[in-house]
Structures are given as structure tokens and as C-alpha cells.
Write an enzyme that holds these catalytic residues in place. Structure first.
Site: not given
Ligand code: UN1
Length: 507
Positions: A242, A264
């Protein structure tokens, strides 16, 4: 579109969501104060109940109890649950993807891609279940063995965001389950229905393979529901996706009880375009990363750092490509840009655009609202904005399709711009000069650094995450599984003596 037509359309979408949940085997939730909405029209899909703190506490308790037996199941046997989940995902991929489109507003191919990402990580986790190995080291003592073993950690709390409502859950859950952990999932309150669908599929998979369905718990509601997870000492690992603001609240609380965090958080991803770049390829990569998912990926491209000798040419080509992007109902074939998630996202985008202009920026194209399905939905044309410098505004993440264009003259300057933001998730360079590419790969301070592709769309096989304000966590592939297990160092004496380490003689 007139109000009545939109209302009728919203009703159809609500019926469709109900039908999809039904075919995914989910029992329709009791009505409550949490209203699932679709950003496609802004209409309500279904009202759901919210979990009380006591219910969250009970869910954590069930996960903690289930952990006691789940941890003893051999990892390759635990993988049987993930295998069955993957099979169910393959069977139901179209329905689940449609639900993702309804709830998160993703275009069909991207929603299907997200479900594919779930299947891919399940396959990865199945293979991983036979590779949860530790190292052995030479002991300094005769007749001794020194080794590391990895053990299940406990209950993993997963807090996920609206923009990848199912894939990020799967990254965490597939890996946590083969590692022997149990999971309590708090999805975004914006995407409760896809969460219900995934929870149902996982519970069904558990029942079919004879695993304890209590290994997975779903709790629904806003941040106050998540905060119970954050504070509960039974939650050994909290994996949260988030905003930086959310991470800054959560991380100290988990640290204060000596729990583990896997964060993340925000991204403010840049691509450098060097004079030698294949511009045709660069334009395609840039447009997908900046305008795809309506700029609502944490990996979305937000800053373009272009060599001044090619800046005008590249901006012209991008503006031409942006002009042809079909913005519209994500359920329609051929649409490439769906809606923003809600009014708040739209307001943030408009504020950022006016701020950019106030700071000397020039909007090359886009930024305006498009009426697709009435006043309750927020569709915009992706914006391309030339900026005179990397201002405070450019250094902030705005979760919307705005691409700021900056220029550079020397590669060191470009890399300094890439690194000159608080976030450190993804980065890329378009160049055919290997020296430049290697220099970038060495000096980009992000968790992801790419050459000749955009910043978004990472494969699950690599570790996913980033540095600085992005939070430092790594999820999904490579050795990210280590975050979901605890390591023990074991020294085994198989001699008849008791030599002490460091050559100490005692008594
Ligand atoms: C996200 O936006 O939290 O690399 C994940 C990417 C995707 C995952 C994004 N495989 O854009």
C-alpha cells in the site's frame, strides 16, 4: 450517457458480479456497511458485513490453531493444496478476471494477466516446496556439523491493495502455505468481492485435498480491521502492500512487538531514454508502463528522463501514441485505458497536474476527464507533462496516469535523477550502449532495474520489491520465501569430545 441508462448499467454489473461469485462457488455475503463498488460506472455491486475486532481476533486464533498441525505436514504435501488452487484458478480464470475488471476496473487482458500471475506463483511455490533448503558450513571443531534449517514461521497477515487485488495475495499466500504458515488476509476495502472469490477457491481446494480449510482466514473492512492484525503478537509476519503512509504507521507497531514486516509501498519509477535507444521499442514500453492499468500499478512509469538530443522527437512520438489510446469501459474489447479507482484518485491527479503547471510544467497532452459511463465514474486521458526540473511534486507518487518528462545531458545526471526520489521500486533504461546499461544497473538504487523494457510487468520468478520508502521487502520469486520462514543454526557434535568454539578451554 443519461443517469437512467447508467443506473441500469450499474444494476447489470451488480447482477453480473453476483452471478460471477455464484459460479466461483462463493456464498453471497450478508448485507452490511461495506459497499463493494465498480469503478466502471461508480455503481454499487454488493453490500458486505465488516469484521469486528472480536471477529478478527477469532480469525487470528483459528489461523494460529491451524498452524500447529499445518507446520507438521511435509512441505511437498502442503504443496498439494497450492496445486489444487492453481487448477481451480485455471478452470475459473475467466470468471475471476471478469470480477477483477468489475471491481478494480482493469481491462480484460490485464485482469487475465493478473490471474495468470497467480497461477504462475502457485507453480513456483509447488516447485519451491522441495527446495526449502539451508546451507551446511564447515565447523571449526572436529566431529561437528554446522548447518541451517528452515522452519515454518506462524501466522502471516497479508494486507493487500486494490490495484492488484488477487495477484499480490497469491504471491504471499502460495509461498506462505508451502512454507508451513497459515494466512489471515485483509484485502483492500475497495476490492472485497475478488477477495471473497479467492478465499472460496482456496477453501474449496483445501477441502478437496483434505487440508485444514482454517489455514486461510479472510477478514474484511477498513484500516481499523487491519490494525488488529498489526497489533496482534500471534501474527509473526505482516506482509503489507500500500501507501508509504500506511507502511510508516504499520512498521513501527510491528517492530515494537518484535514481529516481522514485509513492506511493498510506493514507487516513483523512472525510465532513462539514451540517445542510442531503439525509439520504436522505447515508445511501446513507455506507453504500456505509463498508461497501462490507468497508471495505477506500483510499478507504473511516472518519470521519463530523456537525453536532450532526442527529447522533442520522443515526446512527439509519445504524444501521437497517447492520442490513439482508447479510453473506456474496460469490459469492451480494444479498450486500453480503464477508469481510475475513485473520485479521490481523480482529484489527486487533477491537483498534481495543476501543481505541475504552477511549477513551470507544460501539459503536452491528456489529463482531461472523459465521460464514459456517467458522473460517478472517473475516466481520464493519460497525461504527458514536460517539467523544467525534478520538483517536489515530481518526487511524490501520484497514483494516476501522469508521466513527467525531464531531460539530461550526461548519463550520471540521468542516474542521479532516477535515484533522486524517496521511493526505490522500479527503474529502467532504454539504450543500445552496453557500458551505459551496465552503469545504470550498478547505480540505480531501486529493487528492480531493467534494460530495454519498461518499469512494470515484472515476472513472478524474480524477487519483487524495492528500497528506501518502498519498504525494503521482497515478495514472490527467487529466495523471497525466506521471509516466510525462520532460520535455525544447528551445531551437531558427533564426537566423544566437547571442544569449545574459539579454542576456549573451560575448567
Ligand atoms: C503492484 O502494482 O503492486 O510488476 C504489483 C508488475 C506486476 C505487479 C505489480 N507484476 O507490474
Amino acid at each position: 450517457m443519461t443517469q437512467t441508462v447508467t443506473e441500469n448499467f450499474s444494476e447489470q454489473l451488480a447482477l453480473r458480479a453476483g452471478a460471477l461469485l455464484h459460479s466461483l462457488g462463493a456464498t453471497l455475503p450478508d448485507p452490511g456497511p461495506l459497499v463493494a463498488r465498480t469503478p466502471i460506472s461508480g455503481g454499487a455491486l454488493l453490500p458486505l458485513t465488516v469484521d469486528t475486532p472480536a471477529e478478527v481476533d477469532a480469525a487470528i486464533g483459528r489461523a494460529a490453531t491451524a498452524f500447529e498441525s499445518w507446520r507438521t505436514v511435509p512441505a511437498p504435501v502442503r504443496a498439494g493444496l497450492v496445486r489444487r488452487l492453481a487448477q481451480l484458478l485455471v478452470t475459473h480464470s475467466d470468471e475471476l478476471a471478469e470480477l477483477v475488471s468489475l471491481e478494480a476496473g482493469k481491462i480484460g487482458p490485464e485482469a487475465l494477466g493478473e490471474v495468470q500471475e497467480m497461477i504462475d506463483v502457485c507453480e513456483f511455490a509447488i516447485g519451491l516446496s522441495r527446495q526449502l533448503y539451508g546451507a551446511t558450513m564447515p565447523s571449526e571443531r572436529p566431529g561437528h556439523r554446522l548447518m541451517e534449517t528452515w522452519h515454518p514461521l506462524g501466522v502471516v497477515g497479508v494486507i493487500s491493495a486494490f490495484n492488484f487485488p488477487v495477484a499480490v495475495w497469491a504471491w504471499n499466500t502460495a509461498i506462505a502455505l508451502v512454507c508451513g504458515d497459515t494466512v489471515v488476509w485483509k484485502p483492500s476495502e475497495t476490492t472485497p468481492l475478488t477477495a471473497l472469490a479467492c478465499h472460496t477457491l482456496l477453501r474449496r481446494a483445501a477441502a478437496e485435498v483434505g487440508a485444514d480449510p482454517e489455514v486461510h482466514q479472510l477478514i474484511q473492512g477498513d484500516g481499523s480491521v487491519g490494525s488488529v492484525l498489526v497489533d496482534d503478537p500471534r501474527v509473526a509476519l505482516l506482509s503489507a502492500t500500500g501507501s508509504v503512509r500506511m507502511g510508516a504507521t504499520v512498521a513501527p507497531k510491528v517492530a515494537a512487538r518484535f514481529g516481522r514486516c514485509l513492506l511493498e509501498l510506493g514507487g516513483n519509477n523512472a525510465a532513462i531514454v539514451a540517445p542510442s535507444a531503439d525509439l520504436e521499442l522505447a515508445v511501446r514500453g513507455i506507453v504500456f508502463s505509463a498508461a497501462g492499468t490507468a497508471g495505477q500499478r506500483c510499478t507504473s512509469l511516472r518519470r521519463l528522463i530523456v537525453h536532450s538530443s532526442i527529447a522533442d522527437q520522443l515526446v512527439d512520438r509519445l504524444a501521437a501514441a497517447y492520442g490513439q489510446l482508447p479510453v473506456g469501459n474496460p469490459l469492451d474489447d480494444g479498450v486500453l485505458v480503464g477508469p481510475l479507482i475513485n473520485e479521490r484518485a481523480f482529484t489527486a491527479m487533477q491537483d498534481a497536474l495543476s501543481g505541475a503547471v504552477a511549477q513551470g510544467g507544460e501539459i503536452v497532452c491528456g489529463g482531461e476527464r472523459v465521460d464514459v459511463l456517467g458522473p460517478e465514474s472517473y475516466y481520464v486521458r493519460p497525461a504527458l507533462v514536460r517539467m523544467p526540473a525534478q520538483t517536489e511534486l515530481v518526487r511524490e507518487e501520484t497514483f494516476a496516469p501522469i508521466l513527467y518528462v525531464l531531460t539530461y545531458d550526461e548519463i550520471d545526471e540521468a542516474i542521479a535523477l532516477n535515484n533522486g526520489v524517496p521511493q526505490g521500486l522500479s527503474s529502467s533504461i532504454f539504450t543500445l550502449d552496453q557500458r551505459e546499461a551496465e552503469q545504470f544497473l550498478t547505480h540505480s538504487d531501486c529493487g528492480i532495474a531493467n534494460v530495454n523494457i519498461g518499469t512494470s510487468g515484472a515476472e513472478i520468478g524474480g524477487a519483487f520489491g524495492g528500497e528506501k520508502n518502498t519498504g525494503g521487502g521482497r515478495e514472490s520469486g527467487s529466495d523471497s520465501w525466506k521471509a516466510y520462514m525462520r532460520r535455525a543454526t544447528n551445531t551437531i557434535n558427533y564426537s566423544t569430545e566437547l571442544p569449545l568454539a574459539q579454542g576456549i578451554h573451560f575448567g
